[in-house]
Design an enzyme around this catalytic site. Structure first.
Site, PDB file in Angstrom:
ATOM      1  N   LYS A  81       0.856  -1.188   0.000  1.00 20.56           N
ATOM      2  CA  LYS A  81       0.000   0.000   0.000  1.00 20.56           C
ATOM      3  C   LYS A  81       0.890   1.235   0.000  1.00 20.56           C
ATOM      4  O   LYS A  81       1.909   1.269   0.718  1.00 20.56           O
ATOM      5  CB  LYS A  81      -0.873  -0.012   1.264  1.00 20.56           C
ATOM      6  CG  LYS A  81      -1.908   1.093   1.320  1.00 20.56           C
ATOM      7  CD  LYS A  81      -2.711   1.010   2.618  1.00 20.56           C
ATOM      8  CE  LYS A  81      -3.903   1.954   2.611  1.00 20.56           C
ATOM      9  NZ  LYS A  81      -4.674   1.876   3.880  1.00 20.56           N
ATOM     10  N   SER A 156      -9.684   1.437   2.853  1.00 16.47           N
ATOM     11  CA  SER A 156      -8.871   2.240   1.972  1.00 16.47           C
ATOM     12  C   SER A 156      -7.767   1.460   1.249  1.00 16.47           C
ATOM     13  O   SER A 156      -7.214   1.968   0.267  1.00 16.47           O
ATOM     14  CB  SER A 156      -8.225   3.368   2.764  1.00 16.47           C
ATOM     15  OG  SER A 156      -7.290   2.860   3.689  1.00 16.47           O
ATOM     16  N   SER A 180      -9.796  -0.805   7.029  1.00 17.25           N
ATOM     17  CA  SER A 180      -9.175  -0.630   5.706  1.00 17.25           C
ATOM     18  C   SER A 180      -8.435  -1.836   5.164  1.00 17.25           C
ATOM     19  O   SER A 180      -8.010  -1.821   4.000  1.00 17.25           O
ATOM     20  CB  SER A 180      -8.234   0.574   5.723  1.00 17.25           C
ATOM     21  OG  SER A 180      -8.982   1.757   5.735  1.00 17.25           O
TER      22      SER A 180
END
Lengths: 496, 94
Positions: A81, A156, A180
């Site tokens: 990420k 996310s 997330s």
């Protein structure tokens, strides 16, 4: 798609040891897969091809000399990420304010994975600074779900989830502040773990809400997840909130309990989570999951977490408050974007931030500044911290008196369409209702796929355990998926 | 507690955020909605409840007092929008 991209991480390990293929071939296959599908999925912001091939070459050398003694993850591809800082590789957090920012160091979780010989293939797209539940709030465009590209992959950490679900990488790291990791794992049909707060170092994970942020792994099955988790967990002197608890051999524990069933395990079901607004097929998939646990010998018990209904409001006070403070560092002075047109320092701050932060980030900063401002602190922030204690105590009481793990749905709904919830921030927040209580309590929680809805979209099951009992989550999740396997269609049908 | 556009502009100033007129209008409505939602906490009895700021209650985590190198000046300069003479250059402060 190259068939190498469909293997599990464990099969990749075996293939590398048996010299059926090399780490360079494995990396190339995944880089090709990323190039094939990234235009559609937009799951990667940065592809680190040259570095990946160099790392794979080094892994091959290590594999040929150390063989079985090489680390388990040596030569395996990993997606990161873009919230995790990486030395010499642009790290944007999905924000215009960090576009072009090249960090001078690598964070601990990533460094530990690289030390094992893992091959980082790129940095994945995400909601800006982790703020969102759909991966639409990115300065680099929305991520699309490999199950249905008209839909969001959750957020996310949507880019990491989409990458693993589509065969762009077998393993990925994400961060989870209020769901997330768990929610995108659920919406893409893979497994994801939010570790206990303090289990994984936050050093080098860009701060959003420091009292909730955790780094965690994504994979396509539990043993793979256990391997990656074991590599990143444990105390780190660079993060004073990381905890010095022993890190068990998660993979061995999962393997040991793979065939023994779940006899004696008490699975708590909190009625407060089966609320109005739960999509009917999510509810029915959840209920039939309880039958799977019973079949495995576990006992289902009702538990009560009475403060659940207040958790979301608590979260949306505490987290913006922390964010407003953490994001004060983006000022256009030391790194990142700077406005071209400021006459004074104050103007430089306001214009830089006004130009480069996205809407949701601004909204949360303002919300945070508001609840922390003079006259409102006690009514909002202090009160929320007190309710946070009550939310955490609910879990403690349930685990002390009634059950070993708690099972709930991950999300009230399955993957929705792009743009469907962007007009109402509050409605988007409600999508987090079932994942944020765990975050406030700092507990570990696992998301595993447990079925499909009427539109053939994956549904996730959340398993919650007491602090530092990730092993229990992993072995329970593994028993469940062994009994009721899940077909990851974007992979088995060859892509989107 | 109700909030109007004046409050929003005040909070924006506290947050060092320049907002467009349209954003100020939009955020007024959004923040009203969100505050309206979180006000449900008023009904929770928290008398005598200790606030949680950190879930594990860790207080201090000391390390040995050993000096270590920080970032090199060149690395810092590399990241900065404007760097001159060993410092970050900014417009006038006042």
């Amino acid at each position: 798609m190259n068939s190498l991209c469909k293997l599990s991480a464990q099969e990749m390990r075996q293939g590398l040891l048996d010299t059926e293929f090399s780490a360079v071939e494995l990396a190339s296959a995944h880089l090709d897969s990323i190039k094939e599908s990234n235009e559609t999925l937009n799951s990667f912001i940065t592809i680190t091809e040259d570095k990946a091939l160099a790392a794979a070459k080094a892994a091959d050398t290590r594999l040929s000399s150390e063989k079985e003694n090489s680390p388990l993850l040596c030569g395996l591809p990993l997606a990161l990420k873009d919230m995790l800082v990486t030395k010499d590789v642009e790290t944007t957090c999905g924000s215009k304010i960090l576009k072009g920012f090249v960090p001078p160091y690598t964070g601990t979780a990533v460094a530990r994975a690289e030390k094992q010989g893992m091959v980082v293939v790129g940095k994945t797209n995400m909601d800006e600074f982790g703020m969102g539940s759909s991966s639409e709030n990115s300065a680099f465009g929305p991520v699309r779900n490999p199950w249905d590209t008209e839909r969001i992959p959750g957020g996310s950490s949507g880019g990491s989830a989409a990458a693993v679900a589509s065969g762009q990488a077998p393993l990925a790291l994400g961060t989870d502040t209020g769901g997330s990791i768990r929610q995108p794992a659920a919406m893409t049909g893979i497994v994801g773990l939010k570790p206990t707060y303090g289990r994984v170092s936050r050093y080098g994970a860009v701060a959003y809400a420091s009292s909730c942020d955790q780094v965690g792994p994504f994979a396509r099955n539990i043993p793979d997840l256990a391997m990656l988790f074991a590599a990143i967990a444990g105390k780190d002197p660079q993060d004073a909130t990381s905890v010095a608890e022993d890190v068990p051999d998660y993979l061995a524990e999962v393997a040991e309990k793979a065939t023994s069933g779940l006899a004696g395990l008490k699975v708590g079901v909190p009625q407060e989570y089966l609320v109005d607004g739960l999509q009917p097929d999510v509810k029915s998939a959840f209920e039939s999951s309880l039958g799977v646990f019973e079949k495995l010998g576990a006992e289902i018990v009702d538990v009560s977490l009475p403060h659940t209904e207040h958790a979301l409001a608590t979260y949306y006070i505490i987290v913006p408050a922390e964010a407003s403070s953490n994001l004060a560092r983006y000022d256009g002075v030391r790194y990142g974007h700077r406005t071209a047109k400021a006459d004074t320092l104050q103007e430089l701050y306001a214009k830089t931030r006004g130009e480069a932060f996205g809407k949701e980030v601004k909204r949360r900063i303002m919300m945070g500044s508001y609840v922390l401002s003079a006259g409102y602190y006690d009514a909002y922030y202090l009160k929320a911290q007190q309710v946070r204690t009550l939310v955490a105590n609910d879990f403690l009481a349930a685990f002390t008196n009634h059950c070993d793990v708690i099972a709930t749905p991950v999300s009230p709904c399955t993957a929705f369409k792009l743009g469907e919830k962007t007009s109402s921030p509050l409605e988007m927040y409600l999508a987090d209702a079932l994942t944020v209580p765990v975050s406030l309590a700092g507990l570990p929680a696992l998301s595993i796929p447990c079925g499909l809805d009427t539109q053939n979209l994956p549904i996730g099951l959340q398993l919650i355990a007491p602090a530092f009992e990730e092993s229990k989550l992993l072995s329970t999740g593994n028993a469940f998926l062994t009994e009721q396997p899940f077909e990851l269609k974007p992979l088995t049908s060859g892509g989107q | 507690m109700s909030l109007d556009q004046k409050d929003v502009l005040h909070v924006a100033k506290l947050s060092a955020l320049e907002l467009s007129e349209q954003e100020a209008e939009e955020f007024t409505k959004d923040l009203q909605d969100i505050l309206g939602y979180v006000e449900r906490l008023e009904s929770v009895d928290v008398h005598g409840v200790v606030p949680t700021s950190h879930v594990h209650g860790i207080v201090n985590d000391f390390r040995d007092d050993i000096a270590k190198n920080s970032l090199k000046l060149e690395e810092v300069a590399e990241m900065a929008p404007e760097f001159k003479g060993g410092g970050f250059r900014v417009p006038k402060v006042l």
